[in-house]
Design a protein around this motif. Structure first.
Motif, PDB file in Angstrom:
ATOM      1  N   ALA A 241       4.836  12.909  -5.404  1.00  0.00           N
ATOM      2  CA  ALA A 241       5.342  11.550  -5.636  1.00  0.00           C
ATOM      3  C   ALA A 241       5.141  10.674  -4.398  1.00  0.00           C
ATOM      4  O   ALA A 241       4.770   9.495  -4.515  1.00  0.00           O
ATOM      5  CB  ALA A 241       6.819  11.596  -6.016  1.00  0.00           C
ATOM      6  N   LEU A 242       5.371  11.237  -3.217  1.00  0.00           N
ATOM      7  CA  LEU A 242       5.129  10.471  -1.991  1.00  0.00           C
ATOM      8  C   LEU A 242       3.651  10.135  -1.831  1.00  0.00           C
ATOM      9  O   LEU A 242       3.296   9.028  -1.407  1.00  0.00           O
ATOM     10  CB  LEU A 242       5.630  11.240  -0.766  1.00  0.00           C
ATOM     11  N   LEU A 243       2.782  11.083  -2.169  1.00  0.00           N
ATOM     12  CA  LEU A 243       1.342  10.802  -2.102  1.00  0.00           C
ATOM     13  C   LEU A 243       0.947   9.726  -3.118  1.00  0.00           C
ATOM     14  O   LEU A 243       0.114   8.871  -2.833  1.00  0.00           O
ATOM     15  CB  LEU A 243       0.533  12.073  -2.328  1.00  0.00           C
ATOM     16  N   GLY A 244       1.553   9.768  -4.297  1.00  0.00           N
ATOM     17  CA  GLY A 244       1.286   8.724  -5.293  1.00  0.00           C
ATOM     18  C   GLY A 244       1.732   7.356  -4.805  1.00  0.00           C
ATOM     19  O   GLY A 244       1.041   6.355  -5.020  1.00  0.00           O
ATOM     20  N   THR A 245       2.873   7.309  -4.132  1.00  0.00           N
ATOM     21  CA  THR A 245       3.340   6.049  -3.551  1.00  0.00           C
ATOM     22  C   THR A 245       2.392   5.575  -2.465  1.00  0.00           C
ATOM     23  O   THR A 245       2.096   4.380  -2.364  1.00  0.00           O
ATOM     24  CB  THR A 245       4.760   6.229  -2.983  1.00  0.00           C
ATOM     25  N   ALA A 246       1.895   6.492  -1.646  1.00  0.00           N
ATOM     26  CA  ALA A 246       0.940   6.126  -0.591  1.00  0.00           C
ATOM     27  C   ALA A 246      -0.343   5.563  -1.196  1.00  0.00           C
ATOM     28  O   ALA A 246      -0.865   4.545  -0.727  1.00  0.00           O
ATOM     29  CB  ALA A 246       0.622   7.337   0.281  1.00  0.00           C
ATOM     30  N   ILE A 247      -0.837   6.197  -2.249  1.00  0.00           N
ATOM     31  CA  ILE A 247      -2.044   5.701  -2.911  1.00  0.00           C
ATOM     32  C   ILE A 247      -1.794   4.319  -3.507  1.00  0.00           C
ATOM     33  O   ILE A 247      -2.636   3.420  -3.408  1.00  0.00           O
ATOM     34  CB  ILE A 247      -2.512   6.709  -3.977  1.00  0.00           C
ATOM     35  N   SER A 248      -0.621   4.133  -4.108  1.00  0.00           N
ATOM     36  CA  SER A 248      -0.285   2.825  -4.682  1.00  0.00           C
ATOM     37  C   SER A 248      -0.232   1.740  -3.612  1.00  0.00           C
ATOM     38  O   SER A 248      -0.688   0.613  -3.831  1.00  0.00           O
ATOM     39  CB  SER A 248       1.057   2.899  -5.408  1.00  0.00           C
ATOM     40  N   LEU A 249       0.327   2.069  -2.453  1.00  0.00           N
ATOM     41  CA  LEU A 249       0.366   1.090  -1.357  1.00  0.00           C
ATOM     42  C   LEU A 249      -1.042   0.752  -0.878  1.00  0.00           C
ATOM     43  O   LEU A 249      -1.344  -0.411  -0.593  1.00  0.00           O
ATOM     44  CB  LEU A 249       1.207   1.624  -0.201  1.00  0.00           C
ATOM     45  N   ILE A 250      -1.900   1.748  -0.778  1.00  0.00           N
ATOM     46  CA  ILE A 250      -3.275   1.496  -0.340  1.00  0.00           C
ATOM     47  C   ILE A 250      -3.988   0.597  -1.344  1.00  0.00           C
ATOM     48  O   ILE A 250      -4.681  -0.352  -0.969  1.00  0.00           O
ATOM     49  CB  ILE A 250      -4.023   2.826  -0.118  1.00  0.00           C
ATOM     50  N   ILE A 251      -3.806   0.861  -2.628  1.00  0.00           N
ATOM     51  CA  ILE A 251      -4.441   0.025  -3.655  1.00  0.00           C
ATOM     52  C   ILE A 251      -3.879  -1.383  -3.628  1.00  0.00           C
ATOM     53  O   ILE A 251      -4.633  -2.366  -3.710  1.00  0.00           O
ATOM     54  CB  ILE A 251      -4.272   0.682  -5.042  1.00  0.00           C
ATOM     55  N   LEU A 252      -2.556  -1.524  -3.503  1.00  0.00           N
ATOM     56  CA  LEU A 252      -1.948  -2.857  -3.423  1.00  0.00           C
ATOM     57  C   LEU A 252      -2.481  -3.616  -2.215  1.00  0.00           C
ATOM     58  O   LEU A 252      -2.802  -4.807  -2.308  1.00  0.00           O
ATOM     59  CB  LEU A 252      -0.431  -2.747  -3.354  1.00  0.00           C
ATOM     60  N   GLY A 253      -2.583  -2.943  -1.074  1.00  0.00           N
ATOM     61  CA  GLY A 253      -3.115  -3.589   0.120  1.00  0.00           C
ATOM     62  C   GLY A 253      -4.550  -4.038  -0.069  1.00  0.00           C
ATOM     63  O   GLY A 253      -4.947  -5.119   0.364  1.00  0.00           O
ATOM     64  N   PHE A 254      -5.346  -3.219  -0.744  1.00  0.00           N
ATOM     65  CA  PHE A 254      -6.734  -3.573  -1.021  1.00  0.00           C
ATOM     66  C   PHE A 254      -6.805  -4.817  -1.907  1.00  0.00           C
ATOM     67  O   PHE A 254      -7.601  -5.724  -1.656  1.00  0.00           O
ATOM     68  CB  PHE A 254      -7.445  -2.390  -1.690  1.00  0.00           C
TER      69      PHE A 254
END
Length: 127
Positions: free
Chosen positions: A19-32
């Motif tokens: 779940a933490l990795l999924g949140t990290a991926i979501s933040l990276i996508i949002l930042g992009f």
């Protein structure tokens, strides 16, 4: 001596880590997405090509979206790196038959995500 870890506990830690990795991926996508909005604004300026581009307030703050997107991406990267530390910490706790909570990471995530939302709302209203 290390204790044998109960498979249910191990799977719970792995779910939390995922779940933490999924949140990290979501933040990276949002930042992009936020960072690429800056590119969209540059293209918009090229399409307009007259003085009306100066009258659109969002076009005068293009760099803001660039830096905000990069900051969100960096937070996602830091969270993904922290996730490994989180996982190894919990494995040690399970081996030692200890229970501990890691409230700080969730507080930091909540504050960061709320501040991103607040900054985006303010940028839509004021800028």
């Amino acid at each position: 001596m290390k204790k044998k870890i109960d498979p249910k506990d191990l799977m719970a830690v792995e779910r939390a880590t995922t779940a933490l990795l999924g949140t990290a991926i979501s933040l990276i996508i949002l930042g992009f997405v936020v960072e690429k909005f800056e590119l969209f604004l540059h293209l918009m300026i090229l399409e307009i090509k007259d003085n009306t581009a100066q009258k659109i307030p969002q076009l005068s703050h293009i760099d803001f979206y660039n830096y905000l997107g990069i900051a969100i991406i960096m937070m996602g990267i830091l969270l993904s790196l922290y996730t490994y530390k989180y996982y190894t910490k919990w494995i040690k706790h399970l081996e030692n038959d200890e229970i501990d909570t890691d409230k700080n990471i969730y507080l930091l995530l909540a504050i960061f995500v709320a501040s991103i939302g607040l900054v985006l709302v303010i940028s839509m209203v004021l800028i």
